[in-house]
Every structure is written in C-alpha cells, then in structure tokens.
Write an enzyme that holds these catalytic residues in place. Structure first.
Site, PDB file in Angstrom:
ATOM      1  N   GLU A 176       0.800  -1.227   0.000  1.00  0.00           N
ATOM      2  CA  GLU A 176       0.000   0.000   0.000  1.00  0.00           C
ATOM      3  C   GLU A 176       0.835   1.280   0.000  1.00  0.00           C
ATOM      4  O   GLU A 176       0.811   2.048   0.976  1.00  0.00           O
ATOM      5  CB  GLU A 176      -0.956   0.007   1.202  1.00  0.00           C
TER       6      GLU A 176
ATOM      7  N   GLU B  55      -5.250  -8.733   0.857  1.00  0.00           N
ATOM      8  CA  GLU B  55      -5.926  -8.413   2.120  1.00  0.00           C
ATOM      9  C   GLU B  55      -7.399  -8.182   1.839  1.00  0.00           C
ATOM     10  O   GLU B  55      -7.754  -7.481   0.873  1.00  0.00           O
ATOM     11  CB  GLU B  55      -5.388  -7.117   2.760  1.00  0.00           C
TER      12      GLU B  55
HETATM   13  O1  IFM Z   1      -4.185  -3.188   9.231  1.00  0.00           O
HETATM   14  C1  IFM Z   1      -4.127  -2.658   7.953  1.00  0.00           C
HETATM   15  C2  IFM Z   1      -2.961  -3.237   7.194  1.00  0.00           C
HETATM   16  O2  IFM Z   1      -1.761  -3.030   7.844  1.00  0.00           O
HETATM   17  C3  IFM Z   1      -2.859  -2.593   5.826  1.00  0.00           C
HETATM   18  N1  IFM Z   1      -4.114  -2.677   5.138  1.00  0.00           N
HETATM   19  C4  IFM Z   1      -5.292  -2.259   5.825  1.00  0.00           C
HETATM   20  C5  IFM Z   1      -5.392  -2.948   7.174  1.00  0.00           C
HETATM   21  C6  IFM Z   1      -6.653  -2.495   7.914  1.00  0.00           C
HETATM   22  O3  IFM Z   1      -6.643  -1.122   8.117  1.00  0.00           O
END
Ligand code: IFM
Length: 430
Positions: A163, A341
């Site tokens: 990210e 994710e």
């Molecule tokens: O916890 C975070 C993660 O570190 C990166 N992506 C989003 C998740 C939730 O906010």
C-alpha cells in the site's frame, strides 16, 4: 462456491502489527516506534512494543495457521531487524528469526508469502528524509537484495511494498501515520520514491533468477459518483486518479495519469530519466487490498446512509470488489491478481470462551462470492488472503480495532479462534 483447484487461500499479518520484541536481538527503532510514542498520535497511547508477542509465539501462531487449513501465510519482514542501520551490515539474529519462522511454515506445508515493506522504515533513514529522500529507494533495493539472497531459496512469493498510497499520503501527506509529516505536495514525491524502490528491487530480483513470483500490493477502492451530474462525475474521476490510477498507471502503463494536473506538477521534479521504465518493470502479479468503496460528490466524499459499516466506519460493499477486479483486469491486464488483504474490524466480545463474530463471517462470505463472480467473468484471480490472522496493532487506532479471525487477549496473549475462523476452516475443508 467453486474456486479453481490451484487457488491459494491464506491469512495475512505485518511485522510491526504483531511481532513485539522491539528491543530484541539487535532490532533498531522504526518510524512506528517513534510515532506511537509521540503523545496524541495513536489511540490510547498504544505502541507495538509487545503487540501479539508473535516474535516469541510464532510456533503457536503457525500451529493456528495450520489448524485453519490455509495454503499460504502472508507476513512482512521488519527492515530494522534485518538492517538496523537501514543499510550496510545485515543483522544475523534478525534474519534468523525469519528463517525459523519460514522453516516452521514449510514444515507445516504452508507457503510463505513475504512482504518486504509494510511501513516500518528504520528511523535512521527517516532522519535522513525518509521517503522524501531519493536515496531511500536505493537503500530499499539494497535491503531487498539482502532478503532475496538470504531467504530466496525458501520464500514462495514476494511483495515489494504494501500500500504505497498509505505510506505516502498518510505518512507524508496528512500525517495520520508515521512519520507524521503533513504536506500534501511532498507526499507525491514520497510516492514516486516508493515506486522507484519497487522498480529497483524488481530489477535486482530478476538478476538473481530466483524461482518465486514477485509483485506489489496496492490498496485500491472503486470510486462511484453519487449522481450523473457532470460536476459529481468529474470529482469521481479525480478521486479515482488519486487513489487508484496514480499507482496503477506508472506500474502498468509506464506513465503518471495525464489528467491529474496538480499531482503531475508535484511529481515532475522528482522523476529522473529512466525512472518510469524501472517502475513499469514486469511484475508477476498485482496484489490488491480491498476493504470498501468510495462514494463521491462534487462536495467531496460522502457516506451511504443505507450502507452497513464496520468498526472502522467503512461501508460494506462487496459488489465493489467485483467491479474493481473486472476494471483492473480490463484496464491494466492481463496480469495475475491476488487479493492480498480483505477483512473487517468489529467490536468483538468473548462469551463463554467463544467469539460470535457473525458480521465478519458474512463480510468474508459475501466477498468470496464476488471473487468467484470475477473469476467467472474471466479475471485471473489466483488467491485470497484474509486480513488478518490475529487481532493486532491497527496503526493509529492501536488495539481498539480488531481485524483478526483469531481473537487476541492482549493481557494474557491467549488466542481464541473466532466463529469466522471456524467458518473459514470449514469452508476450506469443503
Ligand atoms: O491493518 C491494515 C494493514 O496493515 C494494511 N491494510 C489495511 C489494514 C486495515 O486497516
């Protein structure tokens, strides 16, 4: 639901969010250690000092992963453990921790998917300007090379950055994340240096001719206009440019989006000859982190009054995942995609030793369905990692937001499989 046989199911975590042991075995300070100790930056003054104590309990955690029945575990390496000075000499004890963890995973038949950078920059590098300093991209390449050389024979999948939008915008644009700088124009420079670091690491990786696949993870969110009024549509186009295309275009088209006037003006001085060719180097896959959508009007972001929301206040909008996957495939493919994710935070409670997190289970189920739809529509979706294995340090929200499918009692470090974990387990068995 039907998924291809070779589809990879997994769970994900990140170093600073779970490891703890911040002073052990030669690890140096990261920007998150510094930031979380700065009063007012993290809810309740929480820090990652202990987190889930995974550094010491990794065997127990691998056993949990095994119990779930997933194919793969995505975790990140802490740069300050491996190169405490940010560059130069590697710290053997830091490397040994990851070697032990990977050996344990392999022993249990779980494929290690490793993220190189999930936000814990060594503070010594931040002191030299962090991601605003072009040299950080070179230091990142050098750090990546150490990881590739030391762990390249056992890692099955590499992710360079997690990210970069968050590292750049939240870290340098609005200051909600470490290192807490708030200067909108300069975050575009940070973003360019992050992408450059990715490109350099990829170039180095290709020279080593290692077998594992390598890619990058972006947090993407489809943007929808509240109406078809030209001004709302225009604002939506910009929101999409800011959140999605600013990263997808250089990575897959070798150019920043031409319609993003203000951002272009900020980035031009940072772009050297050859940078964009490096950034657009060949990824084996794209990782997408999906949580919600954006709803946009000319007046700014709006929220859907009807939409269910998670404890983060993020709307639950599973169809957005389908729309996003199809769009990315059409505009930037063909490229294999992993959802690296997806998950949800809710205010969980333990009742007689159980956690009945029905909402999280439904959230996952609905998103799995949309992933299946996307595969049927021709999207080369290869895998899906649930965020997160464990409740953990949720950045500026500290331990107040629980994303885990496994509950963590932060007083005792007891782990309890929530109902969503039991559901995932039985889904995988089927
Ligand atoms: O916890 C975070 C993660 O570190 C990166 N992506 C989003 C998740 C939730 O906010």
């Amino acid at each position: 639901m039907k998924f291809p046989k070779e589809f990879v199911w997994g769970v994900a975590t990140a170093s600073y969010q779970i490891e703890g042991a911040v002073y052990e075995d030669g690890r140096s300070e990261s920007i998150w250690d510094r930031f979380s100790r700065t009063p007012g930056k993290v809810l309740n003054g929480d820090t990652g000092d202990v987190a889930c104590d995974h550094y010491h309990r990794y065997k127990e955690d691998v056993a949990l992963i095994k119990q779930l029945g997933v194919d793969s575990y995505r975790f990140s390496l802490a740069w300050p453990r491996i190169l405490p000075e940010g560059k130069g000499k590697a710290n053997q004890k830091g490397l040994d921790f990851y070697k032990r963890l990977i050996a344990e995973l392999l022993e249990q038949g779980i494929a290690p998917a490793v993220t190189l950078y999930h936000w814990d920059l060594p503070q010594v590098l931040e002191d030299k300007g962090g991601w605003l300093n072009r040299d950080t991209a070179m230091y990142f390449r050098d750090y990546a090379m150490v990881a590739f050389e030391e762990l390249g024979d056992v890692v099955t999948s590499w992710i360079t950055l997690n990210e970069p939008w968050c590292s750049a915008f939240l870290g340098y644009g609005n200051g909600e994340h470490a290192p807490g700088k708030a200067d909108f124009p300069s975050h575009i420079v940070a973003a360019h240096h992050l992408l450059l670091g990715h490109g350099l690491a990829l170039q180095g990786y290709r020279q080593l001719r290692l077998p594992a696949e390598i890619g990058i993870t972006l947090n993407l969110a489809p943007q929808y206009s509240v109406s078809s009024k030209p001004e709302d549509l225009e604002a939506t186009r910009k929101a999409d440019g800011f959140q999605n295309r600013w990263y997808l275009d250089p990575l897959f088209k070798g150019a920043y989006p031409k319609d993003m006037g203000e951002l272009l003006a900020y980035v031009v001085p940072a772009v050297h000859e050859g940078d964009l060719e490096l950034i657009a180097g060949s990824n084996d896959f794209l990782g997408i982190n999906f949580y919600s959508r954006g709803l946009v009007s000319a007046a700014g972001r709006v929220s859907n009054p009807q939409g269910p929301v998670t404890a983060m206040g993020w709307e639950v909008y599973p169809e957005g995942l389908y729309d996003l996957l199809v769009r990315v495939h059409e505009d930037y493919g063909p490229i294999p995609i992993y959802i690296t994710e997806n998950g949800a935070a809710y205010h969980d409670v333990v009742e007689a030793g159980r956690v009945h997190d029905r909402q999280r289970q439904e959230y996952l189920e609905q998103h799995f369905e949309q992933a299946e739809r996307a595969i049927q529509a021709g999207v080369p979706l290869k895998g899906y990692y649930v965020w997160s294995l464990l409740d953990n340090f949720e950045w500026a929200f500290g331990y107040d937001r629980r994303f885990g499918i496994v509950y963590v009692d932060f007083e005792t470090q007891e782990r309890i499989l929530k109902d969503s974990a039991l559901w995932y387990q039985s889904f995988l068995r089927k």
